[in-house]
Design an enzyme around this catalytic site. Structure first.
Site, PDB file in Angstrom:
ATOM      1  N   SER A 190       0.850  -1.189   0.000  1.00 55.33           N
ATOM      2  CA  SER A 190       0.000   0.000   0.000  1.00 55.33           C
ATOM      3  C   SER A 190       0.887   1.240   0.000  1.00 55.33           C
ATOM      4  O   SER A 190       2.107   1.152   0.222  1.00 55.33           O
ATOM      5  CB  SER A 190      -0.900   0.011   1.235  1.00 55.33           C
ATOM      6  OG  SER A 190      -0.109   0.161   2.411  1.00 55.33           O
ATOM      7  N   ASP A 225      -0.902  -1.627  -4.178  1.00 57.24           N
ATOM      8  CA  ASP A 225      -2.305  -1.786  -3.806  1.00 57.24           C
ATOM      9  C   ASP A 225      -2.939  -0.419  -3.585  1.00 57.24           C
ATOM     10  O   ASP A 225      -2.403   0.419  -2.855  1.00 57.24           O
ATOM     11  CB  ASP A 225      -2.382  -2.623  -2.527  1.00 57.24           C
ATOM     12  CG  ASP A 225      -3.801  -3.016  -2.172  1.00 57.24           C
ATOM     13  OD1 ASP A 225      -4.604  -3.235  -3.098  1.00 57.24           O
ATOM     14  OD2 ASP A 225      -4.107  -3.112  -0.964  1.00 57.24           O
ATOM     15  N   HIS A 226      -4.070  -0.180  -4.202  1.00 55.97           N
ATOM     16  CA  HIS A 226      -4.849   1.053  -4.027  1.00 55.97           C
ATOM     17  C   HIS A 226      -4.028   2.320  -4.263  1.00 55.97           C
ATOM     18  O   HIS A 226      -3.977   3.207  -3.408  1.00 55.97           O
ATOM     19  CB  HIS A 226      -5.493   1.095  -2.635  1.00 55.97           C
ATOM     20  CG  HIS A 226      -6.633   0.148  -2.482  1.00 55.97           C
ATOM     21  ND1 HIS A 226      -7.859   0.349  -3.083  1.00 55.97           N
ATOM     22  CD2 HIS A 226      -6.725  -1.023  -1.817  1.00 55.97           C
ATOM     23  CE1 HIS A 226      -8.657  -0.664  -2.778  1.00 55.97           C
ATOM     24  NE2 HIS A 226      -7.992  -1.510  -2.015  1.00 55.97           N
ATOM     25  N   HIS A 239     -11.289  -7.330  -3.131  1.00 57.89           N
ATOM     26  CA  HIS A 239     -10.624  -6.611  -2.053  1.00 57.89           C
ATOM     27  C   HIS A 239     -11.457  -6.779  -0.779  1.00 57.89           C
ATOM     28  O   HIS A 239     -12.599  -7.217  -0.819  1.00 57.89           O
ATOM     29  CB  HIS A 239     -10.510  -5.125  -2.395  1.00 57.89           C
ATOM     30  CG  HIS A 239      -9.445  -4.831  -3.402  1.00 57.89           C
ATOM     31  ND1 HIS A 239      -8.243  -4.267  -3.066  1.00 57.89           N
ATOM     32  CD2 HIS A 239      -9.412  -5.039  -4.744  1.00 57.89           C
ATOM     33  CE1 HIS A 239      -7.504  -4.129  -4.160  1.00 57.89           C
ATOM     34  NE2 HIS A 239      -8.187  -4.593  -5.185  1.00 57.89           N
ATOM     35  N   ALA A 290     -11.184  -8.875   1.687  1.00 56.96           N
ATOM     36  CA  ALA A 290     -11.596 -10.278   1.775  1.00 56.96           C
ATOM     37  C   ALA A 290     -11.032 -11.007   2.986  1.00 56.96           C
ATOM     38  O   ALA A 290     -11.031 -12.240   3.015  1.00 56.96           O
ATOM     39  CB  ALA A 290     -11.202 -11.013   0.484  1.00 56.96           C
TER      40      ALA A 290
END
Length: 313
Positions: free
Chosen positions: A50, A82-83, A213, A215
């Protein structure tokens, strides 16, 4: 084995009806624990970073850590942003050597999401890097959703087709009922994934890899250990592992896990600190925390994603 993109991983996962775990790592200890477990289980794996983890670990360290790791491990490893909330961050990670980036412009209006995603795709593809994007609202427990039709805040299948066509993305994160964080559902609320929407998208985008996502399942056993040894984390309800397994039999080729890893790591750390109050060797505390993460990953690969043994497909 050198770092790879997810393109071939997803193709094999789609055909084999299993999913690749994308595990969010916050430090080198967690990264090593994830890779150790994946190597043991002979599973392909995605190391997800991230923007917060990128800043915490350090941009200069990330790729070198994975390059060193890829010389030690024989399994396919992808390094994934991620993101990514901006085009600039995605481009930076491409330049840093990430093999996959996610542009998350889902909070913007649809046309802005398309425009930002297309810009990232053009840049990343020119450098041999694959792109994931997000469509729909992957909510948190605090969000109040007003459902005006069958799809509400979930990913609309027709919109997904248009989005993929116009942006050229390689995979799509869809909203079908997962949520970020540990507290995904209100007390008494029953977790439920919209498999009907998943199947519609799957039919309209045949062979196209989808992503889940939010999860994490928040295993009770790990939460219990964390709280037994000094934690004060409230009981949480995650996504049942059986639902994740079912999703992986459809078009879901990548499933993200972050919260579960943090709970396992901190629980293992708290336990070791409590049981070894006379020790001050850092390894006495970190090694059990890493083993807690390894155990979590082993279970995910074996019993939830069913990717064990697929490293050499």
């Amino acid at each position: 084995m050198s770092l790879v993109t997810t393109k071939e991983m997803f193709k094999k996962a789609y055909e084999g009806k299993y999913a690749i775990g994308a595990f969010n790592v916050d430090n080198m200890d967690i990264m090593k624990a994830v890779l150790d477990a994946a190597e043991e289980k002979k599973s392909p794996v995605i190391i997800a970073i991230s923007s917060g983890a990128l800043a915490f670990i350090g941009e200069d360290y990330i790729k070198e850590l994975l390059v060193c790791s890829s010389k030690k491990y024989s399994i396919p490893i992808a390094l994934h942003l991620d993101h990514g909330k901006s085009v600039e961050l995605c481009k930076k990670c491409v330049d840093l050597g990430f093999t996959s980036v996610m542009i998350d412009a889902s909070s913007y209006d649809y046309e802005t999401n398309v425009k930002m995603t297309k810009e990232v795709v053009d840049y990343a593809h020119a450098h041999g890097v694959v792109v994931e994007a997000e469509l729909g609202a992957i909510a948190g427990i605090e969000d109040e959703v007003q459902v005006d039709d069958k799809y509400g805040c979930f990913t609309h299948p027709d919109e997904a087709v248009d989005f993929v066509k116009r942006t050229g993305i390689d995979s799509l994160a869809i909203a079908i009922g997962t949520a970020h964080g540990a507290y995904k559902f209100k007390p008494g609320q029953k977790p439920q994934l919209r498999f009907d929407i998943l199947e519609e998208i799957e039919q309209k985008l045949p062979s196209f890899p989808l992503v889940l996502h939010g999860a994490s399942s928040v295993p009770h056993s790990d939460l219990e250990i964390l709280n037994k040894y000094g934690g004060e984390m409230e009981e949480a309800i995650g996504i049942p592992e059986s639902m994740l397994t079912e999703a992986s039999k459809h078009a879901v080729c990548k499933i993200n896990v972050g919260t579960d890893i943090r709970v396992a790591y901190v629980g293992g750390l708290r336990k070791a600190l409590t049981e070894n109050k006379d020790k001050f060797d850092v390894r006495v505390f970190v090694n059990p925390a890493m083993e807690s993460v390894r155990n979590l990953i082993r279970n995910k690969l074996d019993n939830v994603f069913h990717s064990s043994g697929h490293a050499n497909d």
